[in-house]
Design a protein around this motif. Structure first.
Motif, short mmCIF file in Angstrom:
data_model
loop_
_atom_site.label_atom_id
_atom_site.label_comp_id
_atom_site.label_asym_id
_atom_site.label_seq_id
_atom_site.Cartn_x
_atom_site.Cartn_y
_atom_site.Cartn_z
N GLY A 346 0.80 -1.23 0.00
CA GLY A 346 0.00 0.00 0.00
C GLY A 346 0.82 1.27 0.00
N ASN A 347 2.01 1.24 -0.60
CA ASN A 347 2.88 2.41 -0.53
C ASN A 347 2.54 3.48 -1.57
OD1 ASN A 347 4.63 1.72 1.63
ND2 ASN A 347 5.61 0.20 0.30
N GLY A 348 1.99 3.07 -2.72
CA GLY A 348 1.77 4.03 -3.79
C GLY A 348 0.94 5.23 -3.38
N GLN A 349 -0.15 4.97 -2.66
CA GLN A 349 -1.05 6.05 -2.24
C GLN A 349 -0.78 6.55 -0.82
OE1 GLN A 349 -3.50 7.69 -4.15
NE2 GLN A 349 -2.34 6.64 -5.76
N ASN A 350 0.24 6.01 -0.19
CA ASN A 350 0.59 6.42 1.18
C ASN A 350 1.60 7.57 1.11
OD1 ASN A 350 1.38 6.74 3.83
ND2 ASN A 350 2.10 4.63 4.10
N LYS A 351 1.15 8.77 1.36
CA LYS A 351 2.02 9.94 1.25
C LYS A 351 3.10 10.00 2.33
CE LYS A 351 -1.69 12.52 1.03
NZ LYS A 351 -2.60 13.69 0.95
N ASN A 352 2.97 9.16 3.35
CA ASN A 352 3.97 9.16 4.41
C ASN A 352 5.09 8.14 4.16
OD1 ASN A 352 2.95 11.11 6.44
ND2 ASN A 352 1.15 9.78 6.36
N SER A 353 4.93 7.34 3.10
CA SER A 353 5.97 6.37 2.74
C SER A 353 6.88 6.98 1.69
CB SER A 353 5.31 5.10 2.18
OG SER A 353 6.28 4.25 1.60
N LEU A 354 8.15 6.60 1.71
CA LEU A 354 9.10 7.07 0.71
C LEU A 354 9.14 6.16 -0.52
CD1 LEU A 354 12.17 8.28 2.82
CD2 LEU A 354 10.11 9.53 2.12
N LEU A 355 8.32 5.10 -0.53
CA LEU A 355 8.27 4.17 -1.66
C LEU A 355 7.10 4.49 -2.58
CD1 LEU A 355 9.11 0.89 0.27
CD2 LEU A 355 10.61 2.14 -1.29
N GLY A 356 7.29 4.22 -3.88
CA GLY A 356 6.27 4.55 -4.87
C GLY A 356 6.20 6.04 -5.12
N LYS A 357 7.36 6.70 -5.12
CA LYS A 357 7.40 8.16 -5.13
C LYS A 357 8.50 8.70 -6.05
CE LYS A 357 4.53 8.23 -1.52
NZ LYS A 357 4.39 6.78 -1.33
N SER A 374 9.86 24.34 -0.68
CA SER A 374 8.71 24.28 -1.58
C SER A 374 8.21 22.86 -1.82
CB SER A 374 9.04 24.94 -2.92
OG SER A 374 10.18 24.33 -3.51
N ASN A 375 8.81 21.85 -1.18
CA ASN A 375 8.27 20.50 -1.29
C ASN A 375 6.82 20.48 -0.83
OD1 ASN A 375 10.64 19.49 -2.29
ND2 ASN A 375 10.92 17.93 -0.71
N PRO A 376 5.95 19.69 -1.47
CA PRO A 376 4.51 19.80 -1.18
C PRO A 376 4.13 19.48 0.25
CG PRO A 376 5.00 17.90 -2.59
CD PRO A 376 6.22 18.74 -2.55
N PHE A 377 4.89 18.61 0.92
CA PHE A 377 4.56 18.24 2.29
C PHE A 377 5.63 18.71 3.28
CE2 PHE A 377 2.97 14.84 -0.61
CZ PHE A 377 1.64 15.29 -0.63
N ALA A 378 6.35 19.74 2.92
CA ALA A 378 7.40 20.26 3.80
C ALA A 378 6.84 20.72 5.13
CB ALA A 378 8.13 21.41 3.11
N SER A 379 5.57 21.13 5.12
CA SER A 379 4.94 21.62 6.36
C SER A 379 3.94 20.63 6.93
CB SER A 379 4.24 22.95 6.09
OG SER A 379 5.16 23.93 5.65
N GLY A 380 3.90 19.39 6.37
CA GLY A 380 2.99 18.38 6.89
C GLY A 380 2.09 17.81 5.82
N GLY A 381 1.38 16.75 6.19
CA GLY A 381 0.46 16.10 5.27
C GLY A 381 1.07 14.91 4.55
N GLY A 382 2.34 14.68 4.74
CA GLY A 382 3.05 13.57 4.10
C GLY A 382 4.52 13.67 4.42
N ALA A 383 5.29 12.70 3.95
CA ALA A 383 6.73 12.73 4.18
C ALA A 383 7.32 13.97 3.50
CB ALA A 383 7.38 11.46 3.64
N LYS A 384 8.21 14.65 4.19
CA LYS A 384 8.73 15.92 3.69
C LYS A 384 9.54 15.76 2.41
CE LYS A 384 8.86 18.09 8.26
NZ LYS A 384 9.70 18.77 9.28
N GLU A 385 10.11 14.58 2.20
CA GLU A 385 10.93 14.35 1.00
C GLU A 385 10.10 14.16 -0.26
OE1 GLU A 385 13.19 12.68 4.56
OE2 GLU A 385 11.12 12.66 3.81
N VAL A 386 8.82 13.86 -0.12
CA VAL A 386 7.99 13.47 -1.26
C VAL A 386 7.72 14.66 -2.18
CG1 VAL A 386 5.70 12.66 -1.97
CG2 VAL A 386 6.92 11.53 -0.08
N TRP A 387 7.96 14.43 -3.48
CA TRP A 387 7.66 15.43 -4.51
C TRP A 387 6.43 15.02 -5.33
CZ3 TRP A 387 8.65 20.27 -5.50
CH2 TRP A 387 8.46 20.78 -6.78
N ALA A 388 6.30 13.71 -5.61
CA ALA A 388 5.15 13.17 -6.33
C ALA A 388 4.93 11.74 -5.84
CB ALA A 388 5.39 13.19 -7.84
N TYR A 389 3.69 11.24 -5.98
CA TYR A 389 3.39 9.90 -5.46
C TYR A 389 2.43 9.18 -6.41
CZ TYR A 389 -0.91 12.01 -3.44
OH TYR A 389 -2.10 12.65 -3.24
N GLY A 390 2.00 7.96 -6.01
CA GLY A 390 1.12 7.17 -6.85
C GLY A 390 1.84 6.51 -8.01
#
Length: 548
Positions: A346-357, A374-390
């Motif tokens: 279930g990593n693809g849609q999990n914004k807190n995982s660094l996999l599938g990203k 400017s990362n989309p989740f730099a202030s929360g809502g997902g892992a700070k490193e994530v730029w795109a997911y799914g």
């Protein structure tokens, strides 16, 4: 299958084209592909309404004509608008400006050219091109303006034929190509089917997975071998000594593991920094930094500094592996969904995982890295490193060196392969996996597409995977040696050896079949001069060429 290079996506390129000359009636002509002007440029028009303008010697409009084409036309008529003082001049090309003449992006709007016009430029990054007398690019320079400027008298250009009718449509002026930023509908003529061939550069490689350049004006190619070596090709010759030896650190070759990616820092020529992506003995994904010697002839594994470790121990497949620096100077990292079939973790849609990203980090800041604000989740809502997911398994990605778009080749599950795209600065995109596979719902009759970014291109596997089963994402050609390839996105399939070019018109992508080759396409790569290369997992490095 050693889909090692996990199914990669079909490709797609942002492309550009046309405009035309009119005399007493609107003339429509067949397009030729070029990043440069052509003194007698043939062009093509789709069905639609167009307006042509007649100019006097000072660039003033003296007449106009409007005509409607019920269908596309390719009558062979040339523009006949030579630019007599063009050779040797530097022309600035940026976001709707060609030689200082502004083209608006809406349909059939214009600002008429004038002779010898001094132009102004907005703040930002601009590229200038130098042409020879036949209209071929012989050099280019890129630089940034901190603030708007009007002192660039060197961008003047003389248009010699001022009594021709010029048609202006959709950001194209008189057939002379101009880029106007991300996602805008300028088009190159598509490359005809079956036009590509492969030219062998070197053989004798051990499971090559990637090829890239160092950006250090050396002209060298660096080939990543799955087993842990980085080899150098210089002057068309494979060097006997490895540039980097990570065989003692890399876990190879269970499933899709191994040394998977390599990226040189944009300032490698001076700071000697480079980065690798590999799987270690536990199966974890490692992104590490290395330092080359002062002569840039080798780098030692002893200089390793691990900057990121991602747990990937459950399954041996879907590691991703592409890493690369974006135009913004940040390091982008593509990761698979963790493996198995259908994303059981279930990593693809999990914004807190660094996999599938696709991740984005700042390796120039605090150690081991900093988070770009400017990362989309730099202030929360997902892992700070994530730029795109799914994403399922983004095997090979690339940035268009001209338009700055990010192209992602995402390997599909069992039915479709896809190519995704993000324009400059576009962040937080959800590319749909495992809700969607390509344009279709995955393992369901209905699915919600709201909030998801669909591919720009996809292809079905075909009966018995006869078309393909693992897309290998490629590159948009931006070299000067092969004008017919300009603006074409080149992609392939690992399983079948098929290659396509991608032609995009107003965000509608059309894949053009270029043939099926006896190779396992593990990766495409880009030389320093913009030429495109291909690695065959069987051990050969090829250059992608247009047939004579």
């Amino acid at each position: 299958m050693i889909r090692l290079v996990q199914r990669r996506p079909a490709a797609l390129a942002a492309l550009a084209v046309l405009a035309t000359s009119l005399s007493t009636t609107l003339l429509v002509t067949a397009a030729t592909a070029s990043t440069t002007y052509r003194p007698t440029h043939l062009v093509h028009f789709d069905a639609g309404t167009y307006t042509g303008y007649k100019f006097n010697g000072t660039g003033g409009i003296t007449a106009s004509k409007t005509a409607t084409l019920p269908r596309g036309s390719s009558a062979s008529t040339s523009l006949g608008t030579p630019i007599t003082s063009h050779p040797g001049n530097w022309l600035l090309i940026t976001n709707g400006v060609w030689a200082g003449y502004y083209i608006r992006e809406s349909n059939r709007t214009y600002l008429p050219f004038t002779r010898l016009r001094v132009v102004s430029f907005a703040a930002g990054t601009h590229t200038g091109y130098k042409f020879n007398a036949s209209g071929t690019v012989i050099a280019h320079k890129t630089y940034s303006l901190a603030r708007a400027s009007s002192a660039h008298a060197g961008t003047q250009a003389l248009i010699g034929s001022s009594t021709s009718y010029l048609s202006i449509v959709d950001g194209v002026w008189a057939g002379y190509w101009v880029p106007i930023g991300s996602g805008v509908g300028l088009r190159y003529p598509p490359l005809g089917a079956g036009r590509l061939t492969l030219s062998s550069v070197v053989s004798g490689l051990d499971q090559p997975l990637y090829v890239t350049n160092a950006g250090d004006v050396s002209g060298r190619l660096f080939v990543v071998e799955r087993t842990g070596l980085v080899r150098v090709v210089s002057g068309g010759v494979l060097q006997s000594t490895a540039f980097l030896d990570l065989t003692a650190k890399v876990s190879c070759c269970t499933g899709e593991r191994g040394l998977l990616g390599l990226a040189f820092h944009p300032s490698f020529a001076t700071n000697l920094r480079l980065f690798a992506d590999y799987t270690d003995s536990t199966g974890d994904i490692i992104v590490a930094e290395y330092t080359a010697n002062a002569t840039r002839t080798s780098a030692s594994a002893a200089t390793e500094r691990v900057i990121l470790r991602i747990n990937h121990r459950t399954y041996a497949n879907h590691n991703g592996g592409w890493i690369g620096f974006g135009p913004d100077g940040y390091l982008y990292i593509a990761t698979g969904d963790g493996g198995g079939g259908g994303d059981p973790l279930g990593n693809g849609q999990n914004k807190n995982s660094l996999l599938g990203k696709v991740l984005r980090i700042d390796v120039n800041g605090a150690q081991p890295y900093a988070i770009p604000p400017s990362n989309p989740f730099a202030s929360g809502g997902g892992a700070k490193e994530v730029w795109a997911y799914g994403l399922r398994n983004p095997w090979r990605d690339s940035f268009d060196r001209e338009r700055r778009d990010l192209y992602i080749g995402d390997v599909g599950q069992s039915a479709y392969e896809e190519i995704d795209r993000a324009g400059p600065g576009i962040r937080g995109q959800n590319y749909g996996w495992n809700v969607m596979e390509g344009f279709s719902c995955y393992n369901a009759t209905t699915c919600a597409t709201s909030g998801k970014t669909l591919p720009i291109a996809a292809y079905a596997h075909g009966s018995g995977d006869s078309i393909g089963c693992a897309v290998t994402g490629g590159y948009i050609y931006r070299g000067a040696a092969q004008p017919a390839l300009q603006g074409q996105y080149i992609l392939g399939d690992y399983c079948t050896g098929r290659i396509w070019t991608l032609y995009q018109d107003e965000n509608v992508a059309n894949l053009v079949a270029q043939g099926q080759f006896a190779v396992n396409i593990s990766s495409f790569g880009e030389g320093e001069n913009g030429e495109i290369y291909l690695t065959d997992l069987g051990g050969t490095l090829y250059r992608v060429m247009v047939k004579p």
